[in-house]
Structures are given as structure tokens and as C-alpha cells.
Design a protein around this motif. Sequence first.
Motif, PDB file in Angstrom:
ATOM      1  N   GLU A   1      25.565   6.511  16.626  1.00  0.00           N
ATOM      2  CA  GLU A   1      26.198   5.527  17.521  1.00  0.00           C
ATOM      3  C   GLU A   1      26.526   4.242  16.781  1.00  0.00           C
ATOM      4  O   GLU A   1      27.584   3.648  16.977  1.00  0.00           O
ATOM      5  CB  GLU A   1      25.253   5.170  18.677  1.00  0.00           C
ATOM      6  CG  GLU A   1      25.060   6.265  19.686  1.00  0.00           C
ATOM      7  CD  GLU A   1      24.175   5.812  20.849  1.00  0.00           C
ATOM      8  OE1 GLU A   1      24.198   6.486  21.872  1.00  0.00           O
ATOM      9  OE2 GLU A   1      23.474   4.801  20.733  1.00  0.00           O
TER      10      GLU A   1
ATOM     11  N   ALA B   1      27.075  -1.738  26.132  1.00  0.00           N
ATOM     12  CA  ALA B   1      26.171  -1.338  25.048  1.00  0.00           C
ATOM     13  C   ALA B   1      24.784  -1.184  25.651  1.00  0.00           C
ATOM     14  O   ALA B   1      23.965  -2.095  25.593  1.00  0.00           O
ATOM     15  CB  ALA B   1      26.196  -2.380  23.935  1.00  0.00           C
ATOM     16  N   GLY B   2      24.590  -0.022  26.302  1.00  0.00           N
ATOM     17  CA  GLY B   2      23.309   0.204  26.959  1.00  0.00           C
ATOM     18  C   GLY B   2      23.177  -0.561  28.251  1.00  0.00           C
ATOM     19  O   GLY B   2      22.081  -0.986  28.611  1.00  0.00           O
TER      20      GLY B   2
ATOM     21  N   GLN C   1      21.254   7.786  17.795  1.00  0.00           N
ATOM     22  CA  GLN C   1      21.497   6.330  17.786  1.00  0.00           C
ATOM     23  C   GLN C   1      22.021   5.852  16.429  1.00  0.00           C
ATOM     24  O   GLN C   1      22.812   4.913  16.363  1.00  0.00           O
ATOM     25  CB  GLN C   1      20.224   5.589  18.174  1.00  0.00           C
ATOM     26  CG  GLN C   1      19.960   5.762  19.673  1.00  0.00           C
ATOM     27  CD  GLN C   1      19.021   4.729  20.233  1.00  0.00           C
ATOM     28  OE1 GLN C   1      17.948   4.516  19.686  1.00  0.00           O
ATOM     29  NE2 GLN C   1      19.408   4.102  21.314  1.00  0.00           N
TER      30      GLN C   1
ATOM     31  N   GLY D   1      19.269  -3.415  27.291  1.00  0.00           N
ATOM     32  CA  GLY D   1      18.130  -2.981  26.477  1.00  0.00           C
ATOM     33  C   GLY D   1      18.000  -3.703  25.163  1.00  0.00           C
ATOM     34  O   GLY D   1      18.279  -4.893  25.047  1.00  0.00           O
ATOM     35  N   LYS D   2      17.613  -2.911  24.147  1.00  0.00           N
ATOM     36  CA  LYS D   2      17.213  -3.552  22.898  1.00  0.00           C
ATOM     37  C   LYS D   2      18.390  -4.056  22.077  1.00  0.00           C
ATOM     38  O   LYS D   2      18.216  -4.953  21.244  1.00  0.00           O
ATOM     39  CB  LYS D   2      16.311  -2.636  22.087  1.00  0.00           C
ATOM     40  CG  LYS D   2      16.923  -1.345  21.568  1.00  0.00           C
ATOM     41  CD  LYS D   2      15.809  -0.573  20.842  1.00  0.00           C
ATOM     42  CE  LYS D   2      16.292   0.555  19.969  1.00  0.00           C
ATOM     43  NZ  LYS D   2      16.996   1.652  20.588  1.00  0.00           N
ATOM     44  N   GLY D   3      19.559  -3.505  22.247  1.00  0.00           N
ATOM     45  CA  GLY D   3      20.751  -4.100  21.630  1.00  0.00           C
ATOM     46  C   GLY D   3      21.054  -3.626  20.223  1.00  0.00           C
ATOM     47  O   GLY D   3      21.721  -4.331  19.463  1.00  0.00           O
ATOM     48  N   SER D   4      20.631  -2.396  19.867  1.00  0.00           N
ATOM     49  CA  SER D   4      20.903  -1.945  18.492  1.00  0.00           C
ATOM     50  C   SER D   4      22.406  -1.707  18.278  1.00  0.00           C
ATOM     51  O   SER D   4      22.927  -1.966  17.187  1.00  0.00           O
ATOM     52  CB  SER D   4      20.093  -0.697  18.152  1.00  0.00           C
ATOM     53  OG  SER D   4      20.483   0.388  18.949  1.00  0.00           O
ATOM     54  N   ASN D   5      23.099  -1.248  19.290  1.00  0.00           N
ATOM     55  CA  ASN D   5      24.557  -1.094  19.135  1.00  0.00           C
ATOM     56  C   ASN D   5      25.233  -2.457  18.985  1.00  0.00           C
ATOM     57  O   ASN D   5      26.154  -2.618  18.191  1.00  0.00           O
ATOM     58  CB  ASN D   5      25.144  -0.341  20.329  1.00  0.00           C
ATOM     59  CG  ASN D   5      24.973   1.155  20.181  1.00  0.00           C
ATOM     60  OD1 ASN D   5      25.674   1.801  19.414  1.00  0.00           O
ATOM     61  ND2 ASN D   5      24.007   1.721  20.898  1.00  0.00           N
TER      62      ASN D   5
ATOM     63  N   ASN E   1      32.482   2.407  26.810  1.00  0.00           N
ATOM     64  CA  ASN E   1      31.050   2.708  26.869  1.00  0.00           C
ATOM     65  C   ASN E   1      30.703   3.676  25.750  1.00  0.00           C
ATOM     66  O   ASN E   1      31.557   4.432  25.285  1.00  0.00           O
ATOM     67  CB  ASN E   1      30.731   3.367  28.224  1.00  0.00           C
ATOM     68  CG  ASN E   1      29.253   3.690  28.376  1.00  0.00           C
ATOM     69  OD1 ASN E   1      28.388   2.885  28.032  1.00  0.00           O
ATOM     70  ND2 ASN E   1      28.952   4.873  28.886  1.00  0.00           N
ATOM     71  N   ILE E   2      29.440   3.636  25.316  1.00  0.00           N
ATOM     72  CA  ILE E   2      28.964   4.676  24.392  1.00  0.00           C
ATOM     73  C   ILE E   2      27.904   5.495  25.099  1.00  0.00           C
ATOM     74  O   ILE E   2      27.017   4.948  25.767  1.00  0.00           O
ATOM     75  CB  ILE E   2      28.448   4.095  23.059  1.00  0.00           C
ATOM     76  CG1 ILE E   2      28.127   5.246  22.098  1.00  0.00           C
ATOM     77  CG2 ILE E   2      27.257   3.155  23.245  1.00  0.00           C
ATOM     78  CD1 ILE E   2      28.288   4.900  20.654  1.00  0.00           C
ATOM     79  N   HIS E   3      28.039   6.815  24.961  1.00  0.00           N
ATOM     80  CA  HIS E   3      27.121   7.723  25.653  1.00  0.00           C
ATOM     81  C   HIS E   3      26.473   8.650  24.611  1.00  0.00           C
ATOM     82  O   HIS E   3      27.170   9.170  23.739  1.00  0.00           O
ATOM     83  CB  HIS E   3      27.899   8.544  26.690  1.00  0.00           C
ATOM     84  CG  HIS E   3      27.016   9.482  27.445  1.00  0.00           C
ATOM     85  ND1 HIS E   3      26.178   9.058  28.448  1.00  0.00           N
ATOM     86  CD2 HIS E   3      26.798  10.812  27.304  1.00  0.00           C
ATOM     87  CE1 HIS E   3      25.489  10.089  28.905  1.00  0.00           C
ATOM     88  NE2 HIS E   3      25.853  11.163  28.225  1.00  0.00           N
ATOM     89  N   PRO E   4      25.157   8.879  24.733  1.00  0.00           N
ATOM     90  CA  PRO E   4      24.469   9.645  23.694  1.00  0.00           C
ATOM     91  C   PRO E   4      24.537  11.165  23.839  1.00  0.00           C
ATOM     92  O   PRO E   4      23.519  11.863  23.794  1.00  0.00           O
ATOM     93  CB  PRO E   4      23.022   9.138  23.810  1.00  0.00           C
ATOM     94  CG  PRO E   4      22.878   8.757  25.234  1.00  0.00           C
ATOM     95  CD  PRO E   4      24.220   8.285  25.699  1.00  0.00           C
TER      96      PRO E   4
ATOM     97  N   HIS F   1      16.859  11.539  19.568  1.00  0.00           N
ATOM     98  CA  HIS F   1      17.450  10.293  20.064  1.00  0.00           C
ATOM     99  C   HIS F   1      17.722   9.337  18.897  1.00  0.00           C
ATOM    100  O   HIS F   1      18.786   8.721  18.817  1.00  0.00           O
ATOM    101  CB  HIS F   1      16.504   9.645  21.088  1.00  0.00           C
ATOM    102  CG  HIS F   1      17.123   8.533  21.848  1.00  0.00           C
ATOM    103  ND1 HIS F   1      16.400   7.571  22.505  1.00  0.00           N
ATOM    104  CD2 HIS F   1      18.424   8.195  22.031  1.00  0.00           C
ATOM    105  CE1 HIS F   1      17.215   6.705  23.069  1.00  0.00           C
ATOM    106  NE2 HIS F   1      18.444   7.061  22.799  1.00  0.00           N
TER     107      HIS F   1
HETATM  108  C1  GRF Z   1      22.419   3.757  23.523  1.00  0.00           C
HETATM  109  O1  GRF Z   1      21.668   4.813  22.988  1.00  0.00           O
HETATM  110  C2  GRF Z   1      23.602   4.264  24.298  1.00  0.00           C
HETATM  111  O2  GRF Z   1      23.911   5.585  24.033  1.00  0.00           O
HETATM  112  C3  GRF Z   1      23.206   4.166  25.737  1.00  0.00           C
HETATM  113  O3  GRF Z   1      22.282   3.120  25.780  1.00  0.00           O
HETATM  114  C4  GRF Z   1      21.631   2.973  24.529  1.00  0.00           C
HETATM  115  C5  GRF Z   1      21.591   1.517  24.213  1.00  0.00           C
HETATM  116  O4  GRF Z   1      20.802   1.229  23.096  1.00  0.00           O
HETATM  117  N1  GRF Z   1      24.385   3.977  26.547  1.00  0.00           N
HETATM  118  P1  GRF Z   1      20.863  -0.200  22.457  1.00  0.00           P
HETATM  119  O5  GRF Z   1      20.481  -1.218  23.521  1.00  0.00           O
HETATM  120  O6  GRF Z   1      22.243  -0.429  21.916  1.00  0.00           O
HETATM  121  O7  GRF Z   1      19.826  -0.170  21.361  1.00  0.00           O
END
Ligand code: GRF
Length: 225
Positions: A191, A104-105, A188, A25-29, A124-127, A184
Motif C-alpha cells: 500500500e 487513508a484508513g 501494508q 488510524g495510525k497513518g502509515s499511508n 480510497n485504498i483497500h487491503p 496484513h
Molecule cells: C490501510 O491498511 C488501508 O488499507 C485501510 O486502512 C488502513 C490504514 O492504515 N483502508 P494507516 O492508518 O494508513 O496506517
Amino acid sequence: MNPPAGYADRVTKTPAFRLGVLGSGKGSNFVAICEAMDAGLLPAEVAVVISDVAEAGILKHATDRGLPARYLAPGKFRTKLDEDAEAAYLTALREARVDLVVLAGFMRILKGEFLRAFEGRVVNIHPSLLPSFPGLAAWKQALDYGVKVTGCTVHYVDQGVDTGPIIGQRAVPVLDGDTAESLHARIQEAERQLYPATIAAIARGRVAVRGRLTTGFGAGQPVDR
Ligand code: GRF
């Protein structure tokens, strides 16, 4: 007498702890992880970033930072990598000499061969605050259930879905009037603090695992030096 040229480098340089980051996804983590490294708070380097989505923001963030970034096709399944794709991912991670695989997503379940190859080295990170609300859209599950506190969890990945040993968690309040989007966003934000701090603890060799129990990180302290 002066030591020979390059001597200090040879004796003081320890090999960097190398991360292989997988995201869809967008990669904010991922950006938060890079920023913690830039600030000297996370003793690691990004060895490779891989995505199953060619146009994923995470790949753009990586290339913008001059980091190795690759799209690797996931193959014929919707929720997991097929056999050929799994082999390609493993080859790329091995070639990059990755110490820790950071999800990361990444929207595909990793199992079998992959987890055996990187046993105990995939996080892994889980929300949500696991074991509550595993699976998809965990913030929406929490809102619909009516809990007053939720959050995020960093855990080692095992064969189940969001079931591996928990390394760190951070709590977030659910406020009156929250929408799925506002909740959300709050999760985040948490996170982006928790994930770099957790990876830093692992990179420093502070996290120990015995069965389901981990020690060495606690409940989400800020990143320290
Ligand atoms: C995060 O919210 C994480 O909890 C989930 O996927 C999302 C990824 O977001 N596992 P990002 O790509 O890091 O913005």
C-alpha cells in the motif's frame, strides 16, 4: 532587459494540487504520501488532514510535520458521519481548497451529499484485490478463504462499499504459515508504494475515467518523476 522582480515566480508557478486526507488510524499511508512529496515524486501538497478520532496517529504525524490537522467529531452514528458532521467535513475541505480527498484508513462510509460535493474526486485504498474481499479486515477474509495471491487496490469512491472504479492494484503473495498479522503487514508495505504512485498519476492529470474503467495508471508502477 531584466524582467521585473517576482516575474519568474508569477509566470512559472502553477497552483499545487491540494490533498485533503481523512484517516482514523495510525497513518502509515499518510506518512508514505508525505515521504513521496518530500522526495519530489508526488507533485501535490497536503492542504488539510482530518480525523474522526481525536487521538489518531495520523493527526500526530501531520502536526509533527507542521501540516494543518483537525479532529472533527463524527456525530451520533457508528459507521458514518451524521448530517452536521458531514457539513463540517465539507466546510473544512472546501475552506482548504482541496482538489482530491484521500481516504487513508478513514473508517466511516461517505455517501450522498459528501460524494456529490466531491464527485469523482475521492479516492480510497483497500487491503485486497477488489472486487474480492470488500469490507472490513480484508486480509483476514483472504487468509480464511485460502487465496494464494491478494494485495491492495486504489479506487475512486462511489456510493457502494469498496465498489468504485479501480485506478491501481498491487499483488502480494499469501505464504504458507502466514498469520493475519504477517499478511496484513505485507499488504501494508505494498500500500505504501501503491498509494503515493496512484495519487501522483492523478495529480499529473494522467488518470481518465469512463464509467467503471480508468486508464493512465495500469497495475501499479513505481512512482516516477
Ligand atoms: C490501510 O491498511 C488501508 O488499507 C485501510 O486502512 C488502513 C490504514 O492504515 N483502508 P494507516 O492508518 O494508513 O496506517
